[in-house]
Design a protein around this motif. Structure first.
Motif, PDB file in Angstrom:
ATOM      1  N   VAL A   1      12.216   1.213  13.705  1.00  0.00           N
ATOM      2  CA  VAL A   1      11.177   0.253  13.338  1.00  0.00           C
ATOM      3  C   VAL A   1      11.407  -0.252  11.921  1.00  0.00           C
ATOM      4  CG1 VAL A   1       8.708  -0.007  12.834  1.00  0.00           C
ATOM      5  CG2 VAL A   1       9.442   1.132  14.937  1.00  0.00           C
ATOM      6  N   ALA A   2      11.659   0.673  10.995  1.00  0.00           N
ATOM      7  CA  ALA A   2      11.918   0.284   9.610  1.00  0.00           C
ATOM      8  C   ALA A   2      13.261  -0.420   9.472  1.00  0.00           C
ATOM      9  CB  ALA A   2      11.863   1.503   8.704  1.00  0.00           C
ATOM     10  N   LEU A   3      14.280   0.105  10.134  1.00  0.00           N
ATOM     11  CA  LEU A   3      15.613  -0.473   9.973  1.00  0.00           C
ATOM     12  C   LEU A   3      15.680  -1.895  10.506  1.00  0.00           C
ATOM     13  CD1 LEU A   3      17.979   2.539  10.780  1.00  0.00           C
ATOM     14  CD2 LEU A   3      16.837   1.909   8.647  1.00  0.00           C
TER      15      LEU A   3
ATOM     16  N   MET B   1       0.838  -1.190   0.000  1.00  0.00           N
ATOM     17  CA  MET B   1       0.000   0.000   0.000  1.00  0.00           C
ATOM     18  C   MET B   1       0.877   1.246   0.000  1.00  0.00           C
ATOM     19  SD  MET B   1      -2.977  -1.003   2.703  1.00  0.00           S
ATOM     20  CE  MET B   1      -1.815  -1.691   3.870  1.00  0.00           C
ATOM     21  N   LEU B   2       0.440   2.248  -0.683  1.00  0.00           N
ATOM     22  CA  LEU B   2       1.148   3.508  -0.762  1.00  0.00           C
ATOM     23  C   LEU B   2       0.379   4.599  -0.033  1.00  0.00           C
ATOM     24  CD1 LEU B   2       2.259   3.556  -4.500  1.00  0.00           C
ATOM     25  CD2 LEU B   2       3.688   3.089  -2.529  1.00  0.00           C
TER      26      LEU B   2
ATOM     27  N   GLU C   1       4.155   2.444   2.838  1.00  0.00           N
ATOM     28  CA  GLU C   1       3.408   1.761   3.887  1.00  0.00           C
ATOM     29  C   GLU C   1       4.126   0.525   4.403  1.00  0.00           C
ATOM     30  OE1 GLU C   1       0.296   0.971   6.539  1.00  0.00           O
ATOM     31  OE2 GLU C   1       1.111   2.730   5.546  1.00  0.00           O
ATOM     32  N   ASP C   2       5.026  -0.053   3.598  1.00  0.00           N
ATOM     33  CA  ASP C   2       5.820  -1.186   4.061  1.00  0.00           C
ATOM     34  C   ASP C   2       6.805  -0.768   5.140  1.00  0.00           C
ATOM     35  OD1 ASP C   2       4.600  -2.879   2.194  1.00  0.00           O
ATOM     36  OD2 ASP C   2       6.107  -2.426   0.658  1.00  0.00           O
ATOM     37  N   LEU C   3       7.247   0.471   5.083  1.00  0.00           N
ATOM     38  CA  LEU C   3       8.248   0.974   6.012  1.00  0.00           C
ATOM     39  C   LEU C   3       7.651   1.696   7.203  1.00  0.00           C
ATOM     40  CD1 LEU C   3      10.794   2.411   3.395  1.00  0.00           C
ATOM     41  CD2 LEU C   3      10.940   0.225   4.610  1.00  0.00           C
ATOM     42  N   VAL C   4       6.471   2.286   7.020  1.00  0.00           N
ATOM     43  CA  VAL C   4       5.840   3.076   8.085  1.00  0.00           C
ATOM     44  C   VAL C   4       4.466   2.496   8.380  1.00  0.00           C
ATOM     45  CG1 VAL C   4       5.173   5.383   8.847  1.00  0.00           C
ATOM     46  CG2 VAL C   4       7.070   5.110   7.240  1.00  0.00           C
TER      47      VAL C   4
END
Length: 316
Positions: free
Chosen positions: A154-156, A1-2, A120-123
Motif C-alpha cells: 500500500v505504501a510502496l 498527521m503523526l 500517517e502518510d504511509l499507513v
C-alpha cells in the motif's frame, strides 16, 4: 498527521487490553472497534487531538493464523532490539530511550514520489488490518502476535517505484546519544535491511504500527516497522526512518557483520542450519516442548513461488 506513541512512563499495565481476549477469536473480533478507538486516541498533531478524525473498523485478514497467541507481556518483554540493549529484557527496560516524536520517514531513490513522510502518510489508519502472524527468530524461538498495519505494498505503490527499483532498502533510527546499544560496535550502525521488490510487494509483508490492539511499544519497533512473517525476525526491521528504492541488492546489517551466518534472504528454512545451532526445531515462547520448524515459517503455500528455481542453501 503523526501517530503519537506514548512514552513508556505514560503507559500502565491497567490500560492494556487483556491478552486473554485475543486468545478467543470470536471475542477478539468483537473487540476490534475498541482497539481502533484506543489507537485513535494516540493520533495527535502538534500534541493536540486531531478534530474530526475518522477511523474505520479494523479489518480481519485471511492471512491470520488461528494459533494461540503469545501472552502480550512476553511479546513486549522478551525482545531482540539491539539499539536498546543486547539481553532479551533490555529493550523493555530501556524503551524510554527511544524518542518517537516527532517522527518522519525519508523516501529516496528510484521512485516518482520521494520526500519526507509522516507515519500517517504511509499507513492510512482507515485501512488497518489485524493480522495474527507467527514470528520466528533465528535463535530457534518463536511467537504468535496480532499485528496492526497495512500491506507494505500500500505504501510502496503510493511512492511509485520506477522500473529501475529492483530492491527496497530500509534504515532504522541512528541516535547513539540516547540509544545505549548503538554506543557499542556490535553492528555497523545504523541498522539496515532490504527486500527484493517482489518480496516487498507480496501481500503477506506488513507495514506495522500496532500490536494487541494498541500502538507499538517502543521495544517492539515504534512507531513504524515491517513484519515479514516467512523470514527470520531480524528481517522485520524496526523504527524505520528511511526507505530507498535501489537497483542493486542493498547491504543488510547482520549479513555485513557475519555473512557466513546471515544471508540476504534469511527465509525460515529447517534444512539450512545456522553454523552454531540447528534450525530444525523451535520453541514457542510459553511452551516447554519444541516443535518442528515449518518451511517458510508455515507460509510456503503463499511465498514458495518467489524462490522457484533458486538454490536455497546458496541463497540463504
Amino acid at each position: 498527521m503523526l501517530i503519537r506513541v506514548p512514552r513508556r512512563s505514560d503507559e500502565k499495565e491497567s490500560a492494556v487490553t487483556d491478552p486473554e481476549i485475543y486468545r478467543q477469536r470470536r471475542i477478539f473480533m468483537q473487540q476490534c472497534a475498541a482497539g481502533v478507538a484506543g489507537l485513535a486516541g494516540s493520533l495527535l498533531v502538534g500534541g493536540q487531538a486531531q478534530a474530526g478524525l475518522t477511523i474505520g473498523a479494523v479489518q480481519s485478514s485471511p492471512y491470520s493464523t488461528d494459533e494461540e497467541l503469545t501472552p502480550m507481556h512476553a511479546a513486549t518483554h522478551y525482545n531482540n532490539f539491539y539499539e536498546l540493549g543486547y539481553k532479551k529484557e533490555d529493550p523493555s527496560r530501556n524503551a524510554a530511550a527511544l524518542i518517537t516524536e516527532p517522527w518522519t520517514v525519508e523516501v529516496e531513490g528510484h521512485c516518482e514520489n520521494p520526500g519526507t513522510y509522516a507515519v500517517e502518510d504511509l499507513v492510512p489508519v482507515d485501512q488497518l488490518e489485524e493480522r495474527i502472524y507467527r514470528l520466528r527468530c533465528v535463535e530457534a524461538w518463536s511467537m504468535v502476535i496480532p499485528w496492526l498495519g497495512v500491506p507494505l505494498s500500500v505504501a510502496l505503490k503510493k511512492l511509485r517505484p520506477t522500473s529501475q527499483a529492483r530492491y527496497v532498502a530500509f534504515q532504522t533510527i541512528l541516535d547513539p546519544e540516547n540509544l545505549p546499544g548503538q554506543r557499542r560496535a556490535v553492528l555497523d550502525w545504523p541498522y539496515v535491511e532490504g527486500l527484493r521488490m517482489d518480496e516487498a510487494m507480496h501481500p503477506l509483508a506488513l507495514l506495522t504500527v500496532g500490536m494487541y490492539g494498541q500502538v507499538l511499544p517502543n521495544q517492539n519497533g515504534a512507531p513504524i516497522r515491517i513484519v515479514v512473517p516467512w523470514k527470520y525476525g531480524f528481517k522485520s526491521i524496526k523504527s524505520i526512518v528511511r526507505i530507498r528504492f535501489v537497483e542493486g541488492q542493498p547491504p543488510t546489517a547482520w549479513n555485513q557483520a557475519t555473512p557466513h551466518e546471515y544471508g540476504f534472504y534469511s527465509n525460515v528454512n529447517p534444512e539450512v542450519n545456522h553454523p552454531r545451532w540447528s534450525q530444525r526445531r523451535e520453541r514457542r515462547i510459553g511452551e516447554f516442548r519444541k516443535r518442528k520448524t515449518l518451511m517458510f515459517n508455515g507460509y510456503a503455500e503463499e511465498v514458495a513461488h518467489l524462490y522457484s528455481g533458486m538454490d536455497l542453501h546458496k541463497y540463504f
